[in-house]
Write an enzyme that holds these catalytic residues in place. Structure first.
Site, PDB file in Angstrom:
ATOM      1  N   LYS A 114     -20.624  93.198 -49.260  1.00  0.00           N
ATOM      2  CA  LYS A 114     -20.234  92.623 -50.550  1.00  0.00           C
ATOM      3  C   LYS A 114     -19.356  93.568 -51.341  1.00  0.00           C
ATOM      4  O   LYS A 114     -18.438  93.137 -52.029  1.00  0.00           O
ATOM      5  CB  LYS A 114     -21.477  92.238 -51.366  1.00  0.00           C
ATOM      6  CG  LYS A 114     -22.220  91.050 -50.781  1.00  0.00           C
ATOM      7  CD  LYS A 114     -23.197  90.442 -51.761  1.00  0.00           C
ATOM      8  CE  LYS A 114     -23.844  89.207 -51.154  1.00  0.00           C
ATOM      9  NZ  LYS A 114     -24.954  88.706 -51.954  1.00  0.00           N
ATOM     10  N   LYS A 197     -22.024  83.435 -40.610  1.00  0.00           N
ATOM     11  CA  LYS A 197     -23.212  82.674 -41.014  1.00  0.00           C
ATOM     12  C   LYS A 197     -22.848  81.701 -42.122  1.00  0.00           C
ATOM     13  O   LYS A 197     -21.922  81.950 -42.904  1.00  0.00           O
ATOM     14  CB  LYS A 197     -24.341  83.615 -41.456  1.00  0.00           C
ATOM     15  CG  LYS A 197     -24.104  84.305 -42.780  1.00  0.00           C
ATOM     16  CD  LYS A 197     -25.373  84.984 -43.305  1.00  0.00           C
ATOM     17  CE  LYS A 197     -25.067  85.583 -44.682  1.00  0.00           C
ATOM     18  NZ  LYS A 197     -26.169  86.246 -45.333  1.00  0.00           N
ATOM     19  N   LYS A 200     -23.479  80.967 -49.071  1.00  0.00           N
ATOM     20  CA  LYS A 200     -23.060  80.511 -50.398  1.00  0.00           C
ATOM     21  C   LYS A 200     -21.729  81.131 -50.797  1.00  0.00           C
ATOM     22  O   LYS A 200     -20.967  80.552 -51.536  1.00  0.00           O
ATOM     23  CB  LYS A 200     -24.114  80.921 -51.441  1.00  0.00           C
ATOM     24  CG  LYS A 200     -25.395  80.141 -51.334  1.00  0.00           C
ATOM     25  CD  LYS A 200     -26.436  80.656 -52.318  1.00  0.00           C
ATOM     26  CE  LYS A 200     -27.522  81.418 -51.584  1.00  0.00           C
ATOM     27  NZ  LYS A 200     -28.782  81.529 -52.314  1.00  0.00           N
TER      28      LYS A 200
HETATM   29  P1  TYM Z   1     -30.590  84.303 -50.169  1.00  0.00           P
HETATM   30  O1  TYM Z   1     -30.781  83.705 -51.516  1.00  0.00           O
HETATM   31  O2  TYM Z   1     -29.230  84.692 -49.747  1.00  0.00           O
HETATM   32  O3  TYM Z   1     -31.138  83.314 -49.051  1.00  0.00           O
HETATM   33  C1  TYM Z   1     -32.434  82.730 -49.110  1.00  0.00           C
HETATM   34  C2  TYM Z   1     -33.013  82.651 -47.708  1.00  0.00           C
HETATM   35  O4  TYM Z   1     -32.158  81.907 -46.858  1.00  0.00           O
HETATM   36  C3  TYM Z   1     -31.903  82.624 -45.645  1.00  0.00           C
HETATM   37  N1  TYM Z   1     -30.541  82.308 -45.177  1.00  0.00           N
HETATM   38  C4  TYM Z   1     -30.237  81.904 -43.934  1.00  0.00           C
HETATM   39  N2  TYM Z   1     -31.007  81.675 -42.863  1.00  0.00           N
HETATM   40  C5  TYM Z   1     -30.405  81.233 -41.743  1.00  0.00           C
HETATM   41  N3  TYM Z   1     -29.071  80.999 -41.641  1.00  0.00           N
HETATM   42  C6  TYM Z   1     -28.252  81.213 -42.688  1.00  0.00           C
HETATM   43  N4  TYM Z   1     -26.952  80.958 -42.579  1.00  0.00           N
HETATM   44  C7  TYM Z   1     -28.833  81.696 -43.910  1.00  0.00           C
HETATM   45  N5  TYM Z   1     -28.334  81.999 -45.132  1.00  0.00           N
HETATM   46  C8  TYM Z   1     -29.393  82.379 -45.896  1.00  0.00           C
HETATM   47  C9  TYM Z   1     -32.029  84.093 -46.040  1.00  0.00           C
HETATM   48  O5  TYM Z   1     -32.342  84.884 -44.943  1.00  0.00           O
HETATM   49  C10 TYM Z   1     -33.159  84.041 -47.056  1.00  0.00           C
HETATM   50  O6  TYM Z   1     -34.413  84.123 -46.418  1.00  0.00           O
HETATM   51  N6  TYM Z   1     -32.106  89.035 -50.776  1.00  0.00           N
HETATM   52  C11 TYM Z   1     -32.568  87.668 -50.593  1.00  0.00           C
HETATM   53  C12 TYM Z   1     -33.364  87.122 -51.748  1.00  0.00           C
HETATM   54  C13 TYM Z   1     -34.596  87.913 -52.093  1.00  0.00           C
HETATM   55  C14 TYM Z   1     -35.793  87.968 -51.329  1.00  0.00           C
HETATM   56  C15 TYM Z   1     -36.674  88.778 -52.086  1.00  0.00           C
HETATM   57  C16 TYM Z   1     -36.188  87.410 -50.115  1.00  0.00           C
HETATM   58  C17 TYM Z   1     -34.788  88.674 -53.189  1.00  0.00           C
HETATM   59  N7  TYM Z   1     -36.031  89.184 -53.202  1.00  0.00           N
HETATM   60  C18 TYM Z   1     -37.960  89.044 -51.627  1.00  0.00           C
HETATM   61  C19 TYM Z   1     -37.484  87.682 -49.669  1.00  0.00           C
HETATM   62  C20 TYM Z   1     -38.353  88.503 -50.418  1.00  0.00           C
HETATM   63  C21 TYM Z   1     -31.334  86.789 -50.456  1.00  0.00           C
HETATM   64  O7  TYM Z   1     -30.252  87.139 -50.846  1.00  0.00           O
HETATM   65  O8  TYM Z   1     -31.585  85.537 -49.982  1.00  0.00           O
END
Ligand code: TYM
Length: 332
Positions: A114, A197, A200
């Site tokens: 990023k 992948k 968003k």
């Molecule tokens: P975030 O908001 O980007 O995504 C939420 C969840 O979706 C999964 N994900 C995917 N899985 C499969 N294929 C994809 N293309 C794909 N895109 C997103 C992510 O793996 C995630 O599980 N840092 C985290 C948010 C967070 C978090 C936490 C997660 C903050 N604190 C504590 C677990 C525990 C994030 O950016 O997810």
């Protein structure tokens, strides 16, 4: 026996979750509600590490809550809450920053990706300290399991390292969570660029299936998905990343094994296959989208649900934070 604790989070960074969020994470969250003590968090503080648009943050936080409920997260079974309503996340986040090394934080690939997009100098400090706040999210709840997609593996590893380090140095304080990455649908790829992948922040709107998008738009995106050379419907991530991605999506939503789908589509063309996948996706999303829209019509009830979850989360979080402070020698 007491139930195992589950914790996971999702960022409210767009008007809609995409199918990768659902298949990579939220679908497991729904399954884990039964038989586990589940905490699910809309991580609005993490969302501040990107572009900050106050009106959008509010709208997207509420839209996230509505979508999670529509996708099957039950506020009766799970504790659904907004991160900023539980100040202990920031407080433990600071403690995590004080035990994390600059070197290990610099190795986090999400930060590297990023920040290189924005240019290292304009990347914000919050983006750098993001993984330490994420570690706090998890450790506050003494979680056994953290269901996430493959892209979060490194952050979970860091969380485990930080928890272990804290416990060794200051006494048993945190549960070290297990890795919990579901193999089958842990990686949903962009429809236009199957090497990347589904994301968003992806440049290609056409490659991302959004839950809140119209059903027609999603059907169109699948029908114009990039396919591969050849004409066989076979799962082969290397040679056929586009078709493999569509097989993964179909299988994850329909529950039919990929091998069975390969047999079913033997001799059929890409066009026929894509139109079946489009139908599967549209029929799956139809009731979810309309339930989410209905929930969004009554903001007050939605906010009330989040307040109830916030109060439950603060209870658990404050006892962990107290223990961490005590073990650090902080006067209470
Ligand atoms: P975030 O908001 O980007 O995504 C939420 C969840 O979706 C999964 N994900 C995917 N899985 C499969 N294929 C994809 N293309 C794909 N895109 C997103 C992510 O793996 C995630 O599980 N840092 C985290 C948010 C967070 C978090 C936490 C997660 C903050 N604190 C504590 C677990 C525990 C994030 O950016 O997810």
């Amino acid at each position: 026996m007491t139930q195992k604790r589950v914790l996971s989070g999702i960022q409210p960074t767009s008007d809609s979750f995409h199918l990768g969020n659902y298949l990579g994470a939220v679908k497991q969250w729904v399954e884990l509600q039964d038989g586990h003590d589940a905490f699910y968090c809309i991580v609005d503080l993490h969302a501040l590490t990107g572009e900050i648009e106050p009106a959008l943050l509010r709208k997207r936080t509420l839209a996230s809550a509505a979508q999670l409920i529509a996708l099957g997260i039950s506020p009766e079974k799970s504790t659904l809450f907004v991160q900023s309503q539980v100040p202990q996340h920031n407080q433990l986040g600071w403690l995590m920053e004080c035990i994390a090394g600059f070197g290990e934080a610099s190795r986090m690939t999400q930060f590297k990706d990023k920040s290189s997009k924005a240019g290292a100098d304009s990347a914000r400090v919050g983006l750098f300290t993001y993984p330490m706040l994420q570690a706090a999210d998890i450790l506050l709840y003494q979680a056994h399991l953290v269901p996430v997609g493959e892209d979060q593996r490194q952050h979970i590893e860091l969380t485990r390292d930080l928890a272990g380090r804290f416990n060794t140095r200051f006494g048993e304080t945190f549960r070290v969570p297990d890795n919990f990455i579901l193999k089958t649908a842990a990686k949903i790829q962009d429809l236009q660029d199957p090497a990347a992948k589904m994301s968003k922040s992806s440049g290609s709107v056409a490659g991302v299936l959004e839950i809140m998008d119209t059903l027609e738009a999603n059907a169109k995106k699948i029908k114009s998905a990039t396919t591969d050379a050849g004409r066989e419907i076979k799962f082969d991530e290397k040679e056929k990343p586009g078709i493999s991605n569509l097989l993964t999506i179909h299988s994850a939503l329909s529950g039919v094994a990929i091998e069975k789908l390969e047999v079913e589509f033997e001799g059929k063309g890409y066009g026929d296959f894509k139109s079946v996948v489009a139908d599967v996706v549209v029929e799956y999303l139809r009731p979810i989208r309309s339930a989410a829209l209905e929930l969004l019509d009554d903001e007050k009830s939605l906010i009330d649900i989040l307040h109830v979850g916030g109060a439950k989360a603060r209870d658990v979080a404050s006892s962990t934070l107290d223990l961490a402070y005590k073990n650090l020698g902080v006067v209470r």
